[in-house]
Design an enzyme around this catalytic site. Structure first.
Site, PDB file in Angstrom:
ATOM      1  N   LYS A 129       0.979  -1.352   0.119  1.00  0.00           N
ATOM      2  CA  LYS A 129       0.086  -0.056   0.065  1.00  0.00           C
ATOM      3  C   LYS A 129       0.926   1.081   0.064  1.00  0.00           C
ATOM      4  O   LYS A 129       2.205   1.338   0.396  1.00  0.00           O
ATOM      5  CB  LYS A 129      -0.934   0.065   1.311  1.00  0.00           C
ATOM      6  CG  LYS A 129      -2.098   0.954   1.113  1.00  0.00           C
ATOM      7  CD  LYS A 129      -3.240   0.076   0.415  1.00  0.00           C
ATOM      8  CE  LYS A 129      -4.346   1.075   0.079  1.00  0.00           C
ATOM      9  NZ  LYS A 129      -5.592   0.135  -0.385  1.00  0.00           N
ATOM     10  N   ASP A 169      -7.240   4.466  -4.524  1.00  0.00           N
ATOM     11  CA  ASP A 169      -7.636   4.162  -3.329  1.00  0.00           C
ATOM     12  C   ASP A 169      -8.367   5.493  -2.881  1.00  0.00           C
ATOM     13  O   ASP A 169      -8.680   6.406  -3.807  1.00  0.00           O
ATOM     14  CB  ASP A 169      -6.574   4.020  -2.079  1.00  0.00           C
ATOM     15  CG  ASP A 169      -7.457   3.291  -0.835  1.00  0.00           C
ATOM     16  OD1 ASP A 169      -7.770   2.174  -0.824  1.00  0.00           O
ATOM     17  OD2 ASP A 169      -7.407   4.003   0.136  1.00  0.00           O
TER      18      ASP A 169
END
Ligand code: NDP
Ligand code: 2IT
Length: 448
Positions: A129, A169
């Site tokens: 991430k 995201d």
């Protein structure tokens, strides 16, 4: 569920000591440890291979300065992150979050979750991430571009189509991915599938935009069906009004449900007649406005300031699609009191541990994030496949594959939960099924 296994208790202590000031990361690890207790007891070989000791430590964490110049000529400095958590089953893969709340602990919790989620998709993707505390809200397109170019100027040294493939995201949508892709191509002089969620004119996949929301509804439909229920005629509350919330609304509606509420970080709208999705898309995807504007064209709808009140609206099914820890114990109790029988998570870790306890105690069907929202990254995996073969598949082909993957994820959660004596606990099932594939790969590859 309390931790009783001494090895896991000790390891959690080490994780807490080693990662101070990162409550979200500790929360994610604790939940996984609690549900892995029967696996640890049954598989001493995995403990001996140090799989869990290694799994909780990211393989690599990169933090960097992101300087850029705003429209007034002032220098701004943000902080960039990429946490490459685990590459046992494939290249690192996971989104980039752009939000002022981003710090290392948020990126680590998301990266940790991503390892299990990507494993559940059945595709060969490791977990990662990234993100920044940059806030795209209120910035001009030119400012967003300069930020994205600066962010990628450093990030490009650490990623690649066979190494680490970022995606969207919160705060990172098609616009941001486009700017990042352009900069990567310019710096590296190569046109590869280094990011997913790309535009359709330069290597993006049909159905990637819709994938997380659609996938959430495919998973939920399967979970409902396994328990003799369906979306048909049900009232649904969805939080958020971004990418995931919009396409969850679209699919739930097509399954015969009525979505009566959506939100943003300022407040929520309640439209008893069912939300007008075309209006929401125009407001959010095109005009980038606040959800409050909805009531100016829909006078019978209500707008309420604040986020948590949305969970007091009576509904059958709740789909949290905004952010972490958005449903606490009190909100979970309000859902139960109003007759809600299913919660499935589009957002990552939207329910606090206390909220999850309320769901399980009251027999709600609970679809945990790492299974229920895996459709986004699964379709990113399909985008990578298309980029590798330099072909693009039709919307129907991608959507069918997404659907089949979500059905297989539900089955994997269901059967792992049954096998380990926790039938119906899909959170335990998701953690166990996701873990086992990664653990076998880590053991097979030796102590790396
Ligand atoms: P978007 O940026 O498109 O939308 C986010 C939505 O959530 C917006 O409505 C935003 O409101 C709201 N929101 C964000 N932060 C907060 C906050 N701190 N408090 C209240 N509301 C907030 O993001 P996505 O739809 O892509 O992501 C939503 C969730 O889904 C995230 O948890 C993400 O990690 C998860 N997810 C996303 C996937 C994807 O493919 N995009 C895949 C799997 C999971 P506002 O506009 O006011 O900020
Ligand atoms: O949380 C997630 O799974 C995402 N934001 C999507 C990641 C991806 O690589 O598509």
């Amino acid at each position: 569920m309390a931790l009783k296994n001494q090895y896991l208790i000790d390891l959690l202590q080490t994780v807490k000591k080693r990662n101070p000031g990162e409550p979200e990361f500790i929360q994610a690890v604790t939940e996984v440890f609690e549900t892995l207790q029967p696996v640890v007891e049954k598989r001493p070989d995995l403990v001996k291979a140090g799989v869990l000791d290694r799994l909780v430590e990211p393989e690599r964490q990169i933090m960097f300065r992101v300087p850029w110049v705003d429209d007034n000529g002032n220098v701004q400095v943000n902080r960039g992150f990429r946490v490459q958590f685990n590459s046992a089953i494939g290249p690192y893969k996971g989104g980039i979050r752009l939000h002022p709340s981003v710090y290392l602990g948020i990126i680590k919790f998301l990266g940790f979750e991503q390892v299990f989620k990507n494993s559940l998709t059945t595709l060969p993707m490791g977990g990662a991430k990234g993100g920044s505390d940059f806030d795209p809200k209120g910035k001009s397109d030119a400012e967003v571009m300069r930020f994205c170019q600066s962010f990628m100027t450093e990030l490009c040294k650490h990623i690649g189509a066979d190494c680490d493939v970022p995606a969207g995201d919160i705060g990172t949508g098609g616009r941001e991915i486009g700017f990042m892709f352009g900069q990567y191509k310019r710096l590296r002089n190569e046109f590869t599938g280094v990011l997913t969620g790309k535009g359709l004119t330069y290597g993006g996949s049909l159905a990637r935009t819709e994938a997380t929301g659609y996938g959430l509804c495919y998973f939920t439909k399967e979970m409902l069906a396994a328990n003799g229920k369906s979306f048909e005629g049900k009232t649904v509350v969805i939080s958020g009004s971004g990418n995931v919330a919009i396409y969850a609304t679209e699919k739930a509606t097509s399954f015969g449900a009525k979505v009566v509420a959506l939100s943003d970080s300022n407040g929520y709208i309640y439209d008893k007649n069912g939300v007008d999705l075309a209006c929401i898309k125009q407001l959010k995807e095109v005009e980038r406005k606040r959800i409050k504007e909805y009531i100016s064209t829909h006078p019978t709808a209500e707008y309420h300031e604040g986020c948590s009140g949305i969970w007091t609206i009576p509904c059958d099914i709740a789909l949290p699609c905004a952010t972490q820890n958005e449903i606490n114990k009190e909100s979970a109790e309000a859902l139960v009191k109003n007759g809600c029988f299913a919660v499935a998570e589009g957002a990552n870790m939207p329910s606090t541990p206390e909220a999850i306890e309320v769901y399980l105690k009251n027999g709600l069907l609970y679809g945990p994030a790492k299974a229920a929202n895996a459709g986004g990254v699964a379709t990113s995996g399909l985008e990578m496949s298309q980029n590798s073969e330099r072909l693009s598949w039709t919307f129907e082909e991608v959507d069918k594959k997404l659907h089949d993957i979500m059905v297989s994820i539900f089955k994997a959660c269901d059967s792992a939960a049954k096998e380990y004596g926790m039938a119906g606990n899909y959170m335990a099932g998701a953690n166990i099924a996701g873990f086992l594939k990664v653990a076998e790969a880590m053991k097979a590859q030796g102590c790396v």
